[in-house]
Scaffold this active site. Structure first.
Site, PDB file in Angstrom:
ATOM      1  N   LYS A 111       1.114 -14.062   0.580  1.00 30.29           N
ATOM      2  CA  LYS A 111       0.120 -13.130   0.039  1.00 30.29           C
ATOM      3  C   LYS A 111      -1.233 -13.801   0.149  1.00 30.29           C
ATOM      4  O   LYS A 111      -1.323 -15.024   0.246  1.00 30.29           O
ATOM      5  CB  LYS A 111       0.424 -12.831  -1.437  1.00 30.29           C
ATOM      6  CG  LYS A 111      -0.145 -11.521  -1.916  1.00 30.29           C
ATOM      7  CD  LYS A 111       0.746 -10.362  -1.524  1.00 30.29           C
ATOM      8  CE  LYS A 111       0.248  -9.063  -2.079  1.00 30.29           C
ATOM      9  NZ  LYS A 111       1.273  -8.007  -1.975  1.00 30.29           N
ATOM     10  N   ASP A 151      -3.276  -4.404   0.613  1.00 32.30           N
ATOM     11  CA  ASP A 151      -2.858  -4.442  -0.796  1.00 32.30           C
ATOM     12  C   ASP A 151      -4.034  -3.853  -1.590  1.00 32.30           C
ATOM     13  O   ASP A 151      -4.795  -3.046  -1.034  1.00 32.30           O
ATOM     14  CB  ASP A 151      -2.501  -5.885  -1.217  1.00 32.30           C
ATOM     15  CG  ASP A 151      -1.800  -5.944  -2.570  1.00 32.30           C
ATOM     16  OD1 ASP A 151      -0.611  -5.599  -2.634  1.00 32.30           O
ATOM     17  OD2 ASP A 151      -2.429  -6.315  -3.570  1.00 32.30           O
TER      18      ASP A 151
HETATM   19  P1  NAD Z   1      -5.166   0.405  -4.268  1.00 33.49           P
HETATM   20  O1  NAD Z   1      -6.344  -0.463  -4.236  1.00 33.49           O
HETATM   21  O2  NAD Z   1      -4.993   1.443  -3.219  1.00 33.49           O
HETATM   22  O3  NAD Z   1      -5.073   1.137  -5.698  1.00 33.49           O
HETATM   23  C1  NAD Z   1      -5.123   0.438  -6.900  1.00 33.49           C
HETATM   24  C2  NAD Z   1      -5.310   1.449  -8.013  1.00 33.49           C
HETATM   25  O4  NAD Z   1      -5.239   0.786  -9.280  1.00 33.49           O
HETATM   26  C3  NAD Z   1      -6.676   2.162  -7.961  1.00 33.49           C
HETATM   27  O5  NAD Z   1      -6.499   3.530  -8.311  1.00 33.49           O
HETATM   28  C4  NAD Z   1      -7.463   1.447  -9.050  1.00 33.49           C
HETATM   29  O6  NAD Z   1      -8.517   2.243  -9.589  1.00 33.49           O
HETATM   30  C5  NAD Z   1      -6.363   1.195 -10.057  1.00 33.49           C
HETATM   31  N1  NAD Z   1      -6.690   0.162 -11.034  1.00 33.49           N
HETATM   32  C6  NAD Z   1      -7.310  -1.021 -10.826  1.00 33.49           C
HETATM   33  N2  NAD Z   1      -7.476  -1.672 -11.981  1.00 33.49           N
HETATM   34  C7  NAD Z   1      -6.936  -0.886 -12.939  1.00 33.49           C
HETATM   35  C8  NAD Z   1      -6.779  -1.010 -14.338  1.00 33.49           C
HETATM   36  N3  NAD Z   1      -7.232  -2.098 -14.983  1.00 33.49           N
HETATM   37  N4  NAD Z   1      -6.151  -0.017 -15.020  1.00 33.49           N
HETATM   38  C9  NAD Z   1      -5.702   1.079 -14.372  1.00 33.49           C
HETATM   39  N5  NAD Z   1      -5.815   1.253 -13.052  1.00 33.49           N
HETATM   40  C10 NAD Z   1      -6.424   0.279 -12.346  1.00 33.49           C
HETATM   41  O7  NAD Z   1      -3.900  -0.563  -4.303  1.00 33.49           O
HETATM   42  P2  NAD Z   1      -2.390  -0.237  -3.907  1.00 33.49           P
HETATM   43  O8  NAD Z   1      -2.180  -0.664  -2.519  1.00 33.49           O
HETATM   44  O9  NAD Z   1      -2.064   1.142  -4.336  1.00 33.49           O
HETATM   45  O10 NAD Z   1      -1.617  -1.285  -4.824  1.00 33.49           O
HETATM   46  C11 NAD Z   1      -1.257  -0.994  -6.172  1.00 33.49           C
HETATM   47  C12 NAD Z   1      -0.124  -1.904  -6.585  1.00 33.49           C
HETATM   48  O11 NAD Z   1       0.989  -1.704  -5.703  1.00 33.49           O
HETATM   49  C13 NAD Z   1      -0.413  -3.404  -6.522  1.00 33.49           C
HETATM   50  O12 NAD Z   1       0.339  -4.057  -7.516  1.00 33.49           O
HETATM   51  C14 NAD Z   1       0.121  -3.804  -5.148  1.00 33.49           C
HETATM   52  O13 NAD Z   1       0.401  -5.171  -5.046  1.00 33.49           O
HETATM   53  C15 NAD Z   1       1.369  -2.950  -5.115  1.00 33.49           C
HETATM   54  N6  NAD Z   1       1.927  -2.724  -3.778  1.00 33.49           N
HETATM   55  C16 NAD Z   1       1.162  -2.174  -2.792  1.00 33.49           C
HETATM   56  C17 NAD Z   1       1.748  -1.950  -1.540  1.00 33.49           C
HETATM   57  C18 NAD Z   1       0.996  -1.283  -0.429  1.00 33.49           C
HETATM   58  O14 NAD Z   1       1.624  -1.007   0.598  1.00 33.49           O
HETATM   59  N7  NAD Z   1      -0.276  -0.973  -0.559  1.00 33.49           N
HETATM   60  C19 NAD Z   1       3.074  -2.333  -1.304  1.00 33.49           C
HETATM   61  C20 NAD Z   1       3.826  -2.873  -2.351  1.00 33.49           C
HETATM   62  C21 NAD Z   1       3.234  -3.056  -3.589  1.00 33.49           C
END
Ligand code: NAD
Length: 426
Positions: A111, A151
């Site tokens: 990561k 991410d």
């Molecule tokens: P993203 O940046 O697209 O979205 C993140 C979201 O979380 C946004 O809506 C943001 O406003 C919100 N957020 C941020 N801080 C916050 C808070 N304090 N309270 C409430 N909401 C908050 O990111 P993503 O890719 O959707 O990733 C979200 C989670 O999923 C992370 O934990 C990431 O590691 C995990 N994840 C992502 C993927 C992927 O393919 N993108 C794969 C596996 C896991």
């Protein structure tokens, strides 16, 4: 299995170590292999200067942690966020190793990220930050060595800049053979159809399996979501196709609720015109964070950051199932409360593995110069997720343990087998 309160809070990596130790104790993991897996292999920290639009120079700190590559090249996303630090990246890299092992794909875990608030910068500055970070990482990433992906706060556009920068540093005759250095690329630049929705799709496939087991009709289900980015919004949109109703949602700008239901597609098109944020959406009422957690619904999908379900917030939840779209949203105290309260949990390394599985499909397509259609991607993803789900369910039942521990036991068993077969050099 209900665990005692840990009394610890804060370090995300401590949470991973705690989860790892609990599963290792239970399965009697070989003590030498335990020593290996409890450490990261490489930790790269880079400081690099970037010229801002007004001519000033800012120096950024970027990380890439490579936890383990026994099963294949290091693989994992890049996060741009002010809270990124070595502890968080270590934890996220370690979870990636477990995720690859659990879903039976030939990838290890890594990561990375940059400690910054990307909303402060122009597109031009973000491009320069992404390119300069790629240049600073140099050969610490590579198509057969370590493959980044999107991410939090990174996306297909950022992957395209990373790809272009990496290829530009390669000898011309090697460039075409390297487009699998990142996944989650735009489709025109070698991305895979279905990668954008893959994590949310995987979350929904696991929820479908849970609903089948519980003979629960998703057409009548209600749910709440924390985080409305890639994972949260796709999960909500795909659950809508089942007829499930979104009652409340939170992102970095605040939380909203509507007891009649919120249309995730309409909310998404609002957010896309509002800097990606849900604040001010007229078809729902603003609520506070506590009210979001207390909203009565069938399913809660945390899809934002780590350490959200804790000793303080877990008692508030009024749901049957927590489906962990985010990585590490539940800390050990939160886990304990959910178990005591009989709330089911689909753990992150299973629930959100759809993203890395379709990243693997993208990587394969690039290596073979193939383009799969959406049906092929979805069918193969479904098979992988359903198979991992079934193995976790079986282990949980056989060993009489919670689902997170069962998922760990599955993942660690695969790694243990590989280490035992190969031995340790020299
Ligand atoms: P993203 O940046 O697209 O979205 C993140 C979201 O979380 C946004 O809506 C943001 O406003 C919100 N957020 C941020 N801080 C916050 C808070 N304090 N309270 C409430 N909401 C908050 O990111 P993503 O890719 O959707 O990733 C979200 C989670 O999923 C992370 O934990 C990431 O590691 C995990 N994840 C992502 C993927 C992927 O393919 N993108 C794969 C596996 C896991």
């Amino acid at each position: 299995m209900v665990e005692p309160q840990t009394g610890r809070r804060g370090s995300v990596y401590d949470n991973v170590v705690w989860q790892f130790n609990r599963a290792s104790d239970l399965m009697g993991l070989d003590s030498d292999i335990r020593k290996i897996l409890s450490k990261t292999t490489n930790e790269i920290v880079v400081h690099f200067p970037v010229k801002m639009d007004d001519g000033r120079i800012e120096v950024f700190t970027g990380y890439r942690v490579q936890h383990n590559n026994a099963l294949g090249p290091y693989k994992g996303g890049l996060r741009f966020h002010p809270a990124v630090d070595i502890d968080e990246v270590r934890a996220l890299a370690t979870w990636m190793t477990w995720k690859g092992a659990l879903t039976d794909i030939p990838f290890g875990g890594a990561k990375g990220g940059i400690q910054c608030d990307p909303f402060k910068y122009s597109q031009n500055e973000l491009e320069h930050i992404s390119r300069r970070f790629t240049f600073a990482l140099g050969n610490n990433i590579g198509p057969e060595y370590d493959i980044p992906a999107p991410d939090v706060n990174t996306n297909a556009q950022i992957m395209a800049w990373i790809l272009d920068t990496y290829l530009s540093t390669m000898p011309p005759h090697e460039r075409q053979a390297c487009i699998h250095v990142v996944t989650g690329k735009p489709i025109e630049s070698g991305g895979s159809v279905g990668r954008d929705k893959a994590t949310g799709q995987g979350v929904v496939y696991t929820i479908e399996e849970w609903a089948k087991d519980k003979k629960f009709d998703l057409g009548k289900a209600t749910y709440t979501v924390q985080g409305f980015g890639n994972v949260g919004s796709w999960t909500a949109v795909l659950l809508k196709r089942h007829g499930s109703k979104l009652l409340a949602v939170e992102d970095a700008s605040g939380a909203l609720a509507n007891p009649q239901g919120i249309d995730p597609e309409d909310l998404l098109s609002y957010a896309q015109k509002n800097n990606g944020l849900i604040q001010g959406y007229p078809q729902a009422k603003a609520i506070d964070r506590k009210t979001l957690f207390k909203t009565q619904a069938d399913i809660f999908v945390p899809a934002a950051l780590e350490n959200q379900i804790t000793a303080e917030t877990a008692p508030l939840l009024n749901v049957k199932l927590v489906a962990e779209g985010a990585n590490g949203p539940t800390d050990p105290d939160g886990d304990r409360v959910l178990q005591q309260r009989g709330i089911d949990l689909i753990p992150d390394i299973l629930c959100n593995a759809g993203g890395v599985v379709v990243s693997y499909f993208e990587w394969l397509q690039n290596k073979r110069s193939e383009f799969w259609d959406l049906e092929e991607v979805d069918t193969k993803l479904h098979r992988k997720i359903v198979s991992a789900y079934a193995r976790v369910r079986e282990t949980a039942a056989k060993q009489k343990v919670d689902w997170r521990t069962a998922a760990y036991v599955e993942a660690l068993s695969r790694l243990e087998t590989v280490y035992k077969e190969r031995g340790i050099f020299p």
